[in-house]
Design an enzyme around this catalytic site. Structure first.
Site, PDB file in Angstrom:
ATOM      1  N   HIS A  93       0.816  -1.251  -0.053  1.00  0.00           N
ATOM      2  CA  HIS A  93       0.031   0.004   0.117  1.00  0.00           C
ATOM      3  C   HIS A  93       0.848   1.240  -0.012  1.00  0.00           C
ATOM      4  O   HIS A  93       0.472   2.188   0.560  1.00  0.00           O
ATOM      5  CB  HIS A  93      -1.114   0.002   1.082  1.00  0.00           C
TER       6      HIS A  93
ATOM      7  N   HIS B 144      -9.626   2.050   0.626  1.00  0.00           N
ATOM      8  CA  HIS B 144      -9.651   1.026   1.570  1.00  0.00           C
ATOM      9  C   HIS B 144     -10.673   0.993   2.377  1.00  0.00           C
ATOM     10  O   HIS B 144     -10.373   0.724   3.658  1.00  0.00           O
ATOM     11  CB  HIS B 144      -8.208   0.729   2.146  1.00  0.00           C
TER      12      HIS B 144
ATOM     13  N   GLU C 147     -11.542  -3.895  -2.837  1.00  0.00           N
ATOM     14  CA  GLU C 147     -10.506  -2.725  -3.371  1.00  0.00           C
ATOM     15  C   GLU C 147     -10.200  -2.642  -4.956  1.00  0.00           C
ATOM     16  O   GLU C 147      -9.570  -3.805  -5.329  1.00  0.00           O
ATOM     17  CB  GLU C 147      -9.127  -3.083  -2.633  1.00  0.00           C
TER      18      GLU C 147
HETATM   19  C1  BGC Z   1      -4.385  -6.545   1.806  1.00  0.00           C
HETATM   20  C2  BGC Z   1      -4.217  -7.187   3.085  1.00  0.00           C
HETATM   21  C3  BGC Z   1      -4.140  -6.299   4.321  1.00  0.00           C
HETATM   22  C4  BGC Z   1      -5.122  -5.288   4.271  1.00  0.00           C
HETATM   23  C5  BGC Z   1      -5.060  -4.264   5.219  1.00  0.00           C
HETATM   24  C6  BGC Z   1      -5.393  -5.617   1.943  1.00  0.00           C
HETATM   25  O1  BGC Z   1      -5.614  -4.877   0.739  1.00  0.00           O
HETATM   26  O2  BGC Z   1      -4.501  -7.702   0.783  1.00  0.00           O
HETATM   27  O3  BGC Z   1      -3.245  -8.407   3.418  1.00  0.00           O
HETATM   28  O4  BGC Z   1      -3.986  -6.879   5.455  1.00  0.00           O
HETATM   29  O5  BGC Z   1      -5.234  -4.441   3.020  1.00  0.00           O
HETATM   30  O6  BGC Z   1      -3.664  -3.634   5.262  1.00  0.00           O
END
Ligand code: BGC
Length: 351
Positions: free
Chosen positions: A105, A179, A316
């Site tokens: 991210h 998110h 997402e």
């Molecule tokens: C990821 C997860 C992660 C979550 C929060 C998601 O997009 O794929 O593995 O734990 O985001 O960070």
């Protein structure tokens, strides 16, 4: 329709505000320009009762201290880049590692942790917010000054629409998403295993133990990844299936069915039978990460209730994880003179 603004606190010496957007049907969305975080989203159930259906905190400090990306804009690269490195036009780039060896991210300080410039907007049929951020050349290891604009719109068709735009002065990579963690019964109301989900995908991208795609596009048919017809999230989540064990549940990118690259199509739906709330997701993106809150661990949310394991899910919309290292995946490269342009819509109704 109205938009109100109030101070939310200070981060990095900059003021952050809380914007309260209300459409003509009294759907209300609160957004802060810290991380572009959707703090709350209040929508009716089938009897007209209003509930907040996204996880989050009341205080800015809580977001700054520990936020598993609740509601935030994710960038410069949504999801993981393996070994936090990639090669572009013959040059190797090394990124910040913030999850084992990987970049997740956007890195240590991604777009979810910066203060964006914000301007409220209103038209005949929507209220909205235009968020802008200039990500400097080299930030978290990514090349190029990336000029990003994200427009949030709440319209009178009860759609939350997000338009993402970006330009660069040097060839770079970009993959933006939001998110938000949803629980259509209401945040803090327990698990989401009874929600019935449809994902418009024949294939998904299987992952290794560190959640990096293997490169394969595997058929969902005959596996617990098949959501082509409405299926409760909990129906198969604990099945004896390696991919679910790796993810501790669903944490996978689905390859959305598209006739044409970049077309706006239905990606997924979620229905919560008790409240009757129904959410549809449309996107121009080729993929969608379906994540079932497998790492939620009891943090206390905005109404004082804990957010436990699988108490929310995320849809997402995105390009596939690790695309910079997978030439066979749709490209995430952005060059000077080009415009990165994607749109995602979350539409709310009841059945
Ligand atoms: C990821 C997860 C992660 C979550 C929060 C998601 O997009 O794929 O593995 O734990 O985001 O960070």
């Amino acid at each position: 329709m109205k938009i109100k603004k109030r101070p939310f606190g200070m981060v990095d010496g900059k003021p952050a505000d809380l914007f309260v957007l209300e459409n003509s049907n009294h759907l209300e969305m609160k957004v802060t320009n810290y991380g572009g975080i959707v703090v709350s989203l209040v929508v009716p159930d089938r009897d007209g009762n209003m509930d907040d259906i996204v996880l989050g905190y009341n205080q800015l400090e809580a977001y700054v201290k520990h936020n598993p990306y609740f509601g935030a804009i994710i960038g410069r690269y949504g999801n993981r880049i393996g070994n936090a490195q990639f090669t572009l036009e013959g040059q190797k780039y090394t990124l910040a590692k913030n999850e084992g060896e990987n970049n997740l991210h956007g890195g240590i300080k991604g777009f979810d942790k910066v203060v964006w410039d914000a301007k409220p907007v209103m038209d005949d049929d929507y209220v909205g917010l235009i968020l802008k951020y200039l990500s400097k050349d080299g930030e978290e290891g990514f090349p190029g000054n990336l000029d990003v604009t994200v427009k949030y719109i709440l319209n009178n068709d009860n759609e939350f629409r997000i338009d993402y735009r970006a330009t660069t002065d040097k060839t770079t990579i970009v993959n933006l998403t939001n998110h938000s963690y949803f629980n259509l019964t209401g945040e803090g109301s327990g698990d989401i295993l009874g929600h019935e989900v449809v994902i418009n995908a024949e294939r998904f991208t299987p992952v290794d133990e560190t959640l990096i795609p293997t490169g394969e596009l595997a058929p969902v048919e005959g596996t617990p990844m098949d959501f082509r017809i409405p299926t409760a999230i909990g129906a198969r989540i604990d099945a004896d299936y390696e991919q679910l064990k790796i993810g501790k549940g669903y944490d996978h990118n689905f390859v959305l069915n598209k006739d044409q690259e970049g077309a706006m199509t239905l990606a997924a739906t979620a229905y919560e039978p008790a409240s009757g709330r129904f959410m549809e997701v449309f996107t121009t993106e080729p993929g969608m990460q379906f994540y079932t809150g497998n790492f939620l661990n009891g943090m206390i949310g905005k109404s004082g209730k804990p957010y436990n394991f699988r108490n929310a899910f995320c849809f997402e919309t995105q390009h596939f994880p690790d695309s910079p290292n997978k030439p066979e995946f749709p490209s995430v490269v952005l060059r000077p003179g080009e415009e990165y342009k994607t749109t995602t819509i979350y539409k709310f109704s009841t059945i």
